[in-house]
Design an enzyme around this catalytic site. Structure first.
Site, mmCIF file in Angstrom:
data_model
loop_
_atom_site.group_PDB
_atom_site.id
_atom_site.type_symbol
_atom_site.label_atom_id
_atom_site.label_comp_id
_atom_site.label_asym_id
_atom_site.label_seq_id
_atom_site.Cartn_x
_atom_site.Cartn_y
_atom_site.Cartn_z
ATOM 1 N N ARG A 1 0.778 -1.310 -0.112
ATOM 2 C CA ARG A 1 -0.145 -0.025 0.106
ATOM 3 C C ARG A 1 0.702 1.230 -0.122
ATOM 4 O O ARG A 1 0.263 2.254 0.037
ATOM 5 C CB ARG A 1 -1.025 0.070 1.274
ATOM 6 C CG ARG A 1 -1.896 -1.112 0.939
ATOM 7 C CD ARG A 1 -3.202 -0.755 1.941
ATOM 8 N NE ARG A 1 -3.192 -0.582 3.345
ATOM 9 C CZ ARG A 1 -3.829 -0.319 4.204
ATOM 10 N NH1 ARG A 1 -5.279 -0.067 3.968
ATOM 11 N NH2 ARG A 1 -3.605 -0.131 5.535
ATOM 12 N N ASP A 2 2.297 1.255 0.254
ATOM 13 C CA ASP A 2 2.790 2.600 0.155
ATOM 14 C C ASP A 2 4.397 2.213 -0.655
ATOM 15 O O ASP A 2 5.210 2.553 -0.216
ATOM 16 C CB ASP A 2 3.057 3.013 1.449
ATOM 17 C CG ASP A 2 3.764 4.533 1.557
ATOM 18 O OD1 ASP A 2 3.394 5.100 0.354
ATOM 19 O OD2 ASP A 2 4.159 4.879 2.414
#
Length: 290
Positions: free
Chosen positions: A58-59
């Site tokens: 997610r990042d």
């Protein structure tokens, strides 16, 4: 690793990763094409390992990729990673820290997927979009989505298709354009459906330089022949090879099948070997002992 020492003091051991971030490296310009493709293939391998365990990053961004002195990338900072929705009931809550706000849009704007921006359900294909942003930047030296304000960047991610990388860098071709186009597709269904698929596509673009091709002789020159092998030695060599292949075939045909290990044993084996790769020897010894 983690544990308690003989004096009763708890300890935690974390790996020290030497090198520089990919973001620092890209500050000097785009990577050589082969280096960019190789690094992204290795990052995709890391994502595949995480996705197999039901975890999405997610990042993903250049600041979260460390390049070792040998050029090996390491995927860092799973601080806002979470389990895939279908595994949450088994695995429990996600790994988001208590500092993360509920319903907040998580990630770094320039590398977020369209579904991440719109707070839709995510899966591993969202990480592949972020990797597509990294690949585009590694090949061209430019981010695919840019703007003065965050909302401008998000607007581009949602509605604008970036230019073909080959229009920015002459060394690139249609293969690199198609690779980035698929990774940066707005609809997850139009992207690669798994990190393993992406690794396969990247390997197609990577020429095999492990075996150097012998230079071809000029057309007007006669081919050079190697030393002649005596006929008797050739016959004996072929006979020996035939006997060896026959013996191997008989052994493979008659050998007893190995028993299938119980699921619990397989799980302990995987846990132990994974711990060995990470240098967590105490955890590895315990798991393999079981």
């Amino acid at each position: 690793d983690a544990g308690v020492d003989p004096a009763g003091r708890p300890f935690m051991v974390m790996q020290y990763v030497e090198g520089e971030t990919l973001a620092t490296r890209l500050g000097s310009g785009p990577l050589p094409v082969r280096e960019a493709l190789t690094a992204c293939a290795q990052i995709a391998d890391a994502l595949a390992a995480a996705h197999r365990r039901g975890i999405i990053h997610r990042d993903l961004k250049p600041q979260n990729v460390m390049l070792s002195p040998s050029g090996q990338p390491k995927l860092l900072d799973f601080g806002i990673a979470k389990f895939l929705p279908q595994l949450e009931a088994v695995a429990g809550d996600d790994t988001t820290t208590s500092l993360t706000k509920t319903h907040a849009v998580l990630g770094t704007p320039a590398y977020m997927s369209p579904e991440q921006i719109h707070d839709r359900p995510l899966d591993g294909r969202s990480d592949l979009f972020a990797l597509g942003c990294i690949l585009f930047e590694s090949l061209t030296g430019q981010r695919p989505f840019r703007g003065r304000q965050t909302f401008e960047v998000l607007e581009q991610i949602a509605h604008v298709h970036p230019p073909a990388p080959s229009t920015i860098r002459r060394e690139l071709d249609e293969g690199h354009d198609e690779l980035c186009r698929r990774l940066l597709a707005k609809d997850p269904a139009d992207r690669f459906q798994s990190a393993e698929q992406l690794v396969g596509a990247l390997r197609v673009l990577l020429p095999d330089t492990s075996r150097g091709a012998s230079p071809q002789p000029p057309h007007d020159s006669k081919p050079r022949l190697g030393p002649r092998i005596p006929k008797r030695r050739l016959v004996l060599s072929l006979a020996g090879a035939l006997i060896a292949l026959t013996a191997i075939g008989i052994w493979r045909w008659t050998r007893p099948a190995l028993p299938v290990p119980p699921d619990a044993a397989e799980a302990y084996y995987v846990r132990g070997t994974d711990a060995l790769r990470e240098g967590a020897y105490q955890t590895a010894a315990t798991a393999l002992g079981e």
